[in-house]
Design a protein around this motif. Structure first.
Motif, mmCIF file in Angstrom:
data_model
loop_
_atom_site.group_PDB
_atom_site.id
_atom_site.type_symbol
_atom_site.label_atom_id
_atom_site.label_comp_id
_atom_site.label_asym_id
_atom_site.label_seq_id
_atom_site.Cartn_x
_atom_site.Cartn_y
_atom_site.Cartn_z
ATOM 1 N N LEU A 86 0.846 -1.183 0.000
ATOM 2 C CA LEU A 86 0.000 0.000 0.000
ATOM 3 C C LEU A 86 0.887 1.242 0.000
ATOM 4 C CD1 LEU A 86 -3.137 0.416 2.197
ATOM 5 C CD2 LEU A 86 -1.531 2.290 1.999
ATOM 6 N N HIS A 87 0.536 2.216 -0.836
ATOM 7 C CA HIS A 87 1.306 3.464 -0.917
ATOM 8 C C HIS A 87 0.342 4.641 -0.923
ATOM 9 C CE1 HIS A 87 4.496 6.274 -1.872
ATOM 10 N NE2 HIS A 87 3.780 6.718 -2.893
ATOM 11 N N ILE A 88 0.686 5.690 -0.164
ATOM 12 C CA ILE A 88 -0.104 6.917 -0.102
ATOM 13 C C ILE A 88 0.745 8.053 -0.651
ATOM 14 C CG2 ILE A 88 -1.366 8.515 1.400
ATOM 15 C CD1 ILE A 88 -1.482 6.150 3.466
ATOM 16 N N ASP A 89 0.181 8.822 -1.591
ATOM 17 C CA ASP A 89 0.945 9.872 -2.271
ATOM 18 C C ASP A 89 -0.004 10.963 -2.744
ATOM 19 O OD1 ASP A 89 2.889 11.203 -4.128
ATOM 20 O OD2 ASP A 89 4.013 9.340 -3.868
ATOM 21 N N ASP A 90 0.522 12.160 -2.968
ATOM 22 C CA ASP A 90 -0.276 13.243 -3.538
ATOM 23 C C ASP A 90 -0.086 13.364 -5.045
ATOM 24 O OD1 ASP A 90 2.424 14.251 -2.984
ATOM 25 O OD2 ASP A 90 1.633 16.141 -3.769
ATOM 26 N N ASN A 91 0.856 12.619 -5.598
ATOM 27 C CA ASN A 91 1.178 12.707 -7.021
ATOM 28 C C ASN A 91 0.347 11.682 -7.799
ATOM 29 O OD1 ASN A 91 2.437 12.252 -9.582
ATOM 30 N ND2 ASN A 91 4.304 13.207 -8.813
ATOM 31 N N GLU A 92 -0.663 12.181 -8.510
ATOM 32 C CA GLU A 92 -1.579 11.298 -9.225
ATOM 33 C C GLU A 92 -0.873 10.485 -10.321
ATOM 34 O OE1 GLU A 92 -4.708 10.688 -8.370
ATOM 35 O OE2 GLU A 92 -4.713 12.185 -6.777
ATOM 36 N N ALA A 93 0.106 11.084 -10.997
ATOM 37 C CA ALA A 93 0.845 10.360 -12.035
ATOM 38 C C ALA A 93 1.641 9.209 -11.421
ATOM 39 C CB ALA A 93 1.767 11.304 -12.800
ATOM 40 N N GLU A 94 2.253 9.459 -10.282
ATOM 41 C CA GLU A 94 3.009 8.417 -9.583
ATOM 42 C C GLU A 94 2.072 7.284 -9.166
ATOM 43 O OE1 GLU A 94 6.611 7.326 -8.869
ATOM 44 O OE2 GLU A 94 6.708 9.361 -8.097
ATOM 45 N N LEU A 95 0.918 7.624 -8.630
ATOM 46 C CA LEU A 95 -0.051 6.614 -8.204
ATOM 47 C C LEU A 95 -0.565 5.787 -9.383
ATOM 48 C CD1 LEU A 95 -2.106 8.616 -5.563
ATOM 49 C CD2 LEU A 95 -0.640 6.629 -5.128
#
Length: 128
Positions: A86-95
């Motif tokens: 599971l990963h949480i990020d603000d970067n939509e491209a990265e997600l």
């Protein structure tokens, strides 16, 4: 489960810090940041230090050795190598990249319901 959380504009948010405090109690939690590590920073002295990352890590209960710097590289390699679930990020491209090319479940820190969604997902995964 192994969980990674981006730092800038993600773990810097109070509601994500509260979520992280809950996650570290039952999971292996890492900070996964695109920032440059201290070795790279020696060549770029104009950049501020990473002290804020380590201060926040301590505040939420993440071990200092669980801070991973990608040095501006994609987080996907670290997600694969670390077998992150599971990963949480603000970067939509990265997600989007992580979701398309790995088994890791990505959550957007921009979603106001991210904490609820993450906790519900983990409950389902552990009980499923």
């Amino acid at each position: 489960m192994r969980i990674t959380i981006d730092f800038d504009d993600t773990l810097t948010k109070p509601h994500i810090q509260e979520l992280a405090k809950k996650l570290v109690k039952r999971h292996e939690v890492y900070i996964l940041t695109s920032r440059l590590d201290s070795l790279y920073r020696k060549a770029h002295r104009h950049l501020h230090s990473n002290d804020d990352i380590y201060e926040t890590a301590e505040k939420v209960g993440i071990k200092p050795q669980n801070v991973v710097f990608t040095n501006q590289a994609s987080k996907l390699e670290h997600i694969h190598r670390g077998r992150v679930g599971l990963h949480i990020d603000d970067n939509e491209a990265e997600l989007k990249n992580i979701s398309a090319l790995s088994q890791c479940k990505g959550f957007s820190a921009l979603d106001p319901e991210v904490a609820t969604d993450v906790l519900e997902y983990l409950k389902e995964e552990l009980n499923g």
